[in-house]
Scaffold this active site. Structure first.
Site, mmCIF file in Angstrom:
data_model
loop_
_atom_site.group_PDB
_atom_site.id
_atom_site.type_symbol
_atom_site.label_atom_id
_atom_site.label_comp_id
_atom_site.label_asym_id
_atom_site.label_seq_id
_atom_site.Cartn_x
_atom_site.Cartn_y
_atom_site.Cartn_z
ATOM 1 N N HIS A 204 56.006 40.729 42.255
ATOM 2 C CA HIS A 204 55.282 39.707 41.477
ATOM 3 C C HIS A 204 55.330 39.896 39.969
ATOM 4 C CE1 HIS A 204 52.226 42.878 41.534
ATOM 5 N NE2 HIS A 204 51.693 42.301 40.501
HETATM 6 N N1 UDP Z 1 47.818 44.215 48.468
HETATM 7 C C1 UDP Z 1 47.206 43.494 49.472
HETATM 8 N N2 UDP Z 1 47.905 42.508 50.112
HETATM 9 C C2 UDP Z 1 49.197 42.217 49.793
HETATM 10 C C3 UDP Z 1 49.820 42.962 48.770
HETATM 11 C C4 UDP Z 1 49.104 43.950 48.111
HETATM 12 O O1 UDP Z 1 46.044 43.752 49.816
HETATM 13 O O2 UDP Z 1 49.769 41.298 50.402
HETATM 14 C C5 UDP Z 1 47.011 45.238 47.763
HETATM 15 C C6 UDP Z 1 47.620 46.614 47.713
HETATM 16 O O3 UDP Z 1 47.289 47.349 48.851
HETATM 17 C C7 UDP Z 1 46.990 47.179 46.430
HETATM 18 C C8 UDP Z 1 46.827 45.972 45.552
HETATM 19 O O4 UDP Z 1 46.901 44.841 46.404
HETATM 20 O O5 UDP Z 1 45.715 47.730 46.706
HETATM 21 C C9 UDP Z 1 47.930 45.926 44.515
HETATM 22 O O6 UDP Z 1 47.850 44.758 43.816
HETATM 23 P P1 UDP Z 1 49.051 44.160 42.957
HETATM 24 O O7 UDP Z 1 50.334 44.649 43.470
HETATM 25 O O8 UDP Z 1 48.815 42.687 42.903
HETATM 26 O O9 UDP Z 1 48.720 44.689 41.502
HETATM 27 P P2 UDP Z 1 49.240 45.905 40.603
HETATM 28 O O10 UDP Z 1 48.770 47.172 41.256
HETATM 29 O O11 UDP Z 1 50.710 45.808 40.479
HETATM 30 O O12 UDP Z 1 48.565 45.674 39.289
#
Ligand code: UDP
Length: 355
Positions: A204
């Site tokens: 994403h």
């Molecule tokens: N996550 C979730 N469902 C999904 C994909 C990710 O619950 O389909 C959770 C994942 O386990 C983690 C969080 O979302 O706890 C990560 O979020 P994201 O990747 O959007 O953000 P980033 O960490 O890159 O800022």
């Protein structure tokens, strides 16, 4: 104490699920949800599954440029802080919500607490990097997850007090492991997958999905893995697949799902042979789950996972990703992100502000 917590996107709901219940045992917390992620699949599902509190205030601000969005949030959070007069404002991570909540607090001289301080990718093309740096320099109390992130803060001579607390996301991973494993079994049956014989992916980051060229290259990487790849689609990525006419291709080559709830996603992750991701949080979660990670970026804030040999930065290079998948995993798996009790340390550190 009265603490205003500002959150707005998916991982911040996970982080709040670790801290808020403990904070609320002894203090008043007012949770402000900016609206940055407004789909239920990226917000409400975490409240329902993980016991994060229902936000007391919702600002419904989303979309537009980073500048416009941050400006709207600042404009809304300022008067809210005047009204609530909290003893501290708490923000997590590196989003526009973090930046707006943090700047509003700093401008009003309300003590600002930054959880997940000191992370750096050293890539200013990522909007998150600017947010992290600015908030670390505005914060009064910086709560980095690791000694390495604390060292970075000291190197930058931040003005606030630094205390290493561990990683609050990992608290949640520990707490939910059994429930996630159970959900994983159901999901594997539904998708006709066998444990250890598929990979899971998330995608994403703007740099990977916002042009056709990058998004096609990301699909090339996922198509070359050699096992089924499950990709729960972030709404941004789903939209870009439509915009660039790539949805049919993705459907042919991958198992596309809607964004999953936390337990379902963790259930898949715990059973996967590998994770391919551009997420920050998922890199850590893969490490803690003992699953190999291939990061679809050329930088990471979570460098210790790479140093430990469990994570490889492959960017959007299919050959590099395949080579990483074939490399044996290390025998060592040190505890990098704390003992699952980071949230207790966050609450104790916040209390220290009261003197
Ligand atoms: N996550 C979730 N469902 C999904 C994909 C990710 O619950 O389909 C959770 C994942 O386990 C983690 C969080 O979302 O706890 C990560 O979020 P994201 O990747 O959007 O953000 P980033 O960490 O890159 O800022």
């Amino acid at each position: 104490m009265r603490v205003v917590t500002v959150i707005g996107n998916r991982p911040q709901f996970v982080k709040a699920a670790a801290v808020s219940p403990l904070l609320r045992e002894r203090h008043e917390e007012v949770m402000v949800h900016t609206g940055q992620h407004h789909d239920d699949e990226l917000s409400q599902v975490f409240i329902d599954q993980l016991g994060a509190p229902q936000p007391e205030r919702e600002l419904h601000i989303h979309g537009g440029s980073n500048t416009h969005q941050t400006g709207l949030m600042l404009g809304a959070i300022g008067p809210l802080l005047d009204d609530l007069r909290p003893d501290a404002v708490l923000v997590y991570g590196d989003t526009n919500s973090t930046l707006a909540g943090g700047i509003a607090a700093a401008q009003k001289r309300i003590p600002l607490v930054h959880v997940e301080a000191g992370l750096r990718s050293f890539d200013r093309d990522m909007p998150e990097e600017l947010n992290r740096v600015l908030i670390d320099h505005a914060a009064d109390l910086l709560l980095p997850p690791t000694e390495a992130s604390a060292a970075q803060l000291r190197k930058e001579s931040v003005a606030g007090r630094i205390e290493v607390v561990g990683d609050v996301m990992i608290d949640v991973a520990h707490r939910t492991r059994a429930a996630s494993l159970a959900r994983g079994q159901d999901l594997l049956a539904e998708l006709s997958l066998t444990s250890g014989e598929f990979a899971v992916s998330t995608l994403h980051r703007a740099g990977n999905v916002d042009t056709r060229e990058q998004l096609s290259a990301a699909l090339d990487v996922l198509a070359s893995v050699g096992t089924p790849v499950v990709l729960p689609l972030h709404p941004r990525t789903a939209q870009r697949l439509e915009d660039f006419d790539l949805r049919d291709r993705a459907e042919r080559e991958l198992i596309l799902l809607r964004p999953l709830g936390y337990l379902d996603f963790s259930g898949l992750l715990l059973n996967a042979s590998a994770v391919l991701t551009d997420s920050g949080g998922v890199q850590k979660e893969a490490y803690v789950a003992g699953v190999r990670c291939v990061t679809l970026r050329d930088t990471t804030e979570w460098t210790e996972t790479v140093d430990a040999g469990w994570n490889t930065l492959a960017a959007l290079d299919a050959d590099a990703a395949r080579a990483a998948l074939e490399t044996p995993l290390p025998a060592e798996h040190p505890e990098l992100y704390g003992d699952g009790h980071a949230a207790e340390r966050v609450v104790a550190a916040v209390e220290s502000l009261a003197g």
